[in-house]
Design a protein around this motif. Sequence first.
Motif, PDB file in Angstrom:
ATOM      1  N   SER A  87       0.814  -1.174  -0.022  1.00 24.98           N
ATOM      2  CA  SER A  87      -0.002  -0.058   0.051  1.00 24.98           C
ATOM      3  C   SER A  87       1.001   1.184  -0.073  1.00 24.98           C
ATOM      4  O   SER A  87       1.847   1.460   1.024  1.00 24.98           O
ATOM      5  CB  SER A  87      -1.009   0.294   1.457  1.00 24.98           C
ATOM      6  OG  SER A  87      -1.589   1.168   1.538  1.00 24.98           O
ATOM      7  N   LEU A  88       0.667   2.063  -1.144  1.00 22.04           N
ATOM      8  CA  LEU A  88       1.639   3.202  -1.206  1.00 22.04           C
ATOM      9  C   LEU A  88       0.708   4.566  -1.321  1.00 22.04           C
ATOM     10  O   LEU A  88      -0.356   4.565  -1.580  1.00 22.04           O
ATOM     11  CB  LEU A  88       2.178   3.136  -2.590  1.00 22.04           C
ATOM     12  CG  LEU A  88       3.273   2.061  -2.645  1.00 22.04           C
ATOM     13  CD1 LEU A  88       3.865   2.104  -4.042  1.00 22.04           C
ATOM     14  CD2 LEU A  88       4.451   2.169  -1.434  1.00 22.04           C
ATOM     15  N   PHE A  89       1.285   5.676  -0.688  1.00 20.17           N
ATOM     16  CA  PHE A  89       0.535   7.067  -0.987  1.00 20.17           C
ATOM     17  C   PHE A  89       1.075   7.291  -2.430  1.00 20.17           C
ATOM     18  O   PHE A  89       2.201   7.329  -2.536  1.00 20.17           O
ATOM     19  CB  PHE A  89       1.006   8.070   0.072  1.00 20.17           C
ATOM     20  CG  PHE A  89       0.944   7.955   1.393  1.00 20.17           C
ATOM     21  CD1 PHE A  89      -0.452   8.229   1.634  1.00 20.17           C
ATOM     22  CD2 PHE A  89       1.888   7.685   2.297  1.00 20.17           C
ATOM     23  CE1 PHE A  89      -0.911   8.196   3.291  1.00 20.17           C
ATOM     24  CE2 PHE A  89       1.398   7.573   3.723  1.00 20.17           C
ATOM     25  CZ  PHE A  89      -0.004   7.782   4.115  1.00 20.17           C
ATOM     26  N   VAL A  90       0.211   7.713  -3.389  1.00 15.89           N
ATOM     27  CA  VAL A  90       0.522   7.950  -4.460  1.00 15.89           C
ATOM     28  C   VAL A  90       0.092   9.400  -5.040  1.00 15.89           C
ATOM     29  O   VAL A  90      -1.100   9.628  -4.744  1.00 15.89           O
ATOM     30  CB  VAL A  90      -0.103   6.952  -5.652  1.00 15.89           C
ATOM     31  CG1 VAL A  90       0.263   7.287  -6.851  1.00 15.89           C
ATOM     32  CG2 VAL A  90       0.369   5.495  -5.344  1.00 15.89           C
ATOM     33  N   HIS A  91       1.261  10.189  -5.345  1.00 18.51           N
ATOM     34  CA  HIS A  91       1.044  11.691  -5.776  1.00 18.51           C
ATOM     35  C   HIS A  91       1.406  11.755  -7.218  1.00 18.51           C
ATOM     36  O   HIS A  91       2.495  11.309  -7.483  1.00 18.51           O
ATOM     37  CB  HIS A  91       1.800  12.454  -4.913  1.00 18.51           C
ATOM     38  CG  HIS A  91       1.636  13.951  -4.909  1.00 18.51           C
ATOM     39  ND1 HIS A  91       2.700  14.572  -5.412  1.00 18.51           N
ATOM     40  CD2 HIS A  91       0.613  14.730  -4.869  1.00 18.51           C
ATOM     41  CE1 HIS A  91       2.228  15.950  -5.412  1.00 18.51           C
ATOM     42  NE2 HIS A  91       0.903  15.835  -5.220  1.00 18.51           N
ATOM     43  N   HIS A  92       0.739  12.477  -7.959  1.00 16.98           N
ATOM     44  CA  HIS A  92       0.945  12.845  -9.209  1.00 16.98           C
ATOM     45  C   HIS A  92       1.548  14.081  -9.269  1.00 16.98           C
ATOM     46  O   HIS A  92       0.620  15.152  -9.760  1.00 16.98           O
ATOM     47  CB  HIS A  92      -0.219  12.556 -10.484  1.00 16.98           C
ATOM     48  CG  HIS A  92      -0.438  11.085 -10.480  1.00 16.98           C
ATOM     49  ND1 HIS A  92      -0.992  10.286  -9.483  1.00 16.98           N
ATOM     50  CD2 HIS A  92      -0.278  10.519 -11.641  1.00 16.98           C
ATOM     51  CE1 HIS A  92      -1.102   9.148 -10.179  1.00 16.98           C
ATOM     52  NE2 HIS A  92      -0.752   8.806 -11.374  1.00 16.98           N
TER      53      HIS A  92
END
Length: 361
Positions: free
Chosen positions: A293-298
Motif C-alpha cells: 500500500s503506497l501513498f501515490v501523488h502525481h
Amino acid sequence: MLLIGIIQLVSSTMMLDEEVTLELTVPQVSGHEFVSSMNINGIQYMSICECVSPELTEQEDIKCAPSIITLTQDIEAPGATLEEVQEKLETGNYTFVNVYSSSFRCIDGRITEPSLGSFGGDLGEFALALLVYEDLSGSRLDEETIRLYLTEYLECMEQESFYWCNDDDAVGKVEKEMGIEGIDFYNPRQDLEEQLLELLMHPDGIGDLHIKNMLKYPDKYSIRKEAVELLVKVFYKILWNEEDSMREELYFEIYPGSHNETGFLEVRTMEDCFVLEAAPLVVPREGDKDNLSLFVHHLDAVNIKRTQLSLFFGEKIAKNQDGITADKFLSRMKHHGIMFMDVTGSIIAGNIPFFTANFEN
Ligand SMILES: *[C@@H]1O[C@H](CO)[C@@H](O)[C@H](O)[C@H]1NC(C)=O
Ligand SMILES: *[C@@H]1O[C@H](CO)[C@@H](O)[C@H](O)[C@H]1NC(C)=O
Ligand SMILES: *[C@@H]1O[C@H](CO)[C@@H](O)[C@H](O)[C@H]1NC(C)=O
C-alpha cells in the motif's frame, strides 16, 4: 522536511511490456475555454467546457508514449523496498488520461482503483485555490461566496466529477459523537444535518489526511482555516441537497479499513505528456489489505490541474482585476502547493521511504 529528490540512493529502470499510447488532439486553450478530444483504445472522447463555446478547432495528432519507467528511491526509511515497488510497477497496466478532464483522488493507500492522486483530491486543490484567492485579493470569503465559486466551478469544470474522500475511522467517530449507528453520509436524515456538519468540519471527522491536518495545524500551513472549513461545509451541503443539481457533480468516497502505507510514490511524466496534459493512472494498493500500500501523488499532473484552476480564478472569478491574472495565480498556487505538500508529507509520510517513478520515452 523536503521530500523530493535530495539524494538518489538506488534506481532501477524497467521496460513496459507494451508501449502505452494515447492519441490526443491538443486541447485548445484560449482564455478559460477548454476543448479537447482524445482517443484511448479506439474510443473517441470529447469534452467541452459548458460555459463557453469552442473557438479553435484545428486539430493535431500527437503521441505521449512512455516506454520506460525509471524508479528511484530518494529517501531511505523502514518500509517498502525498491524491489517491492519495482515489482508493483512492473505488473501495472497504465491507462493515460487527460488531466483536464479527470478527477484526482486523495493521497491514501487504501484506494484500489487506478487513480490520479493529489493532496486532498479535487477538494484539496480547490481549497488551495481559495486560500490563494483570499491572499491575492485581500478578502475573507464567506460561506455564500465559497458556495457560489464552487458552484460555478462545478458548472464549467471539464472533468465529470469533483472528488473528495473520508474514511471509516473518521465517520465512525462522528457516529459515536451522535450516538447513532449506520448514518448515511451520502444523504443523511435532514434533522441530523446541522449537528453532522459541525462534526464533519472538525479534524476528527475528516479522513482525508491533507485537509484533516490543515484544520488541525493551521499554523504549520500558515493559513486561515475558516475558508477550508467552509469549503468542507459547502461540499456536504451540496451533496445532501436533493434540490441542488450540482450534487450530481460531486463524487464522495469513504475508504474502508486502516492505513498501512509503507512508502510514498511520486509519479512524474516526461515533457510530452505535460504538453498533452496526460498522466498515467496508478493503483495505490492492488487487491486486498495484505498487498503493498503506497501513498501515490502525481506531481506533474497536479501542476497541469493548477493551470486550469488558475485560469478559472484569474479570469472567471477575479476577471483579471486588481492585478490578479491567471499567471500570477498559478505561481502562487505552485508556491503554496509545494509548501502544503511538504507539511502534509512530513506528517503522514515522515518515517517511510520515498520513491519517484519517472515515465519516460
Ligand atoms: C489492461 O487494462 C485494460 C483496460 O482496463 C484491460 O482491457 C486489459 O485486459 C488490461 N491488461 C492487463 C494485462 O491487465
Ligand atoms: C495481492 O495479494 C495477493 C495475495 O495476497 C497476490 O496473489 C497478488 O499477486 C497481489 N497482487 C499484487 C499486484 O501484488
Ligand atoms: C500491511 O501491508 C503489508 C505488506 O506491505 C502486509 O504484509 C500486512 O499484512 C499489512 N497489514 C495489515 C494489517 O493489513
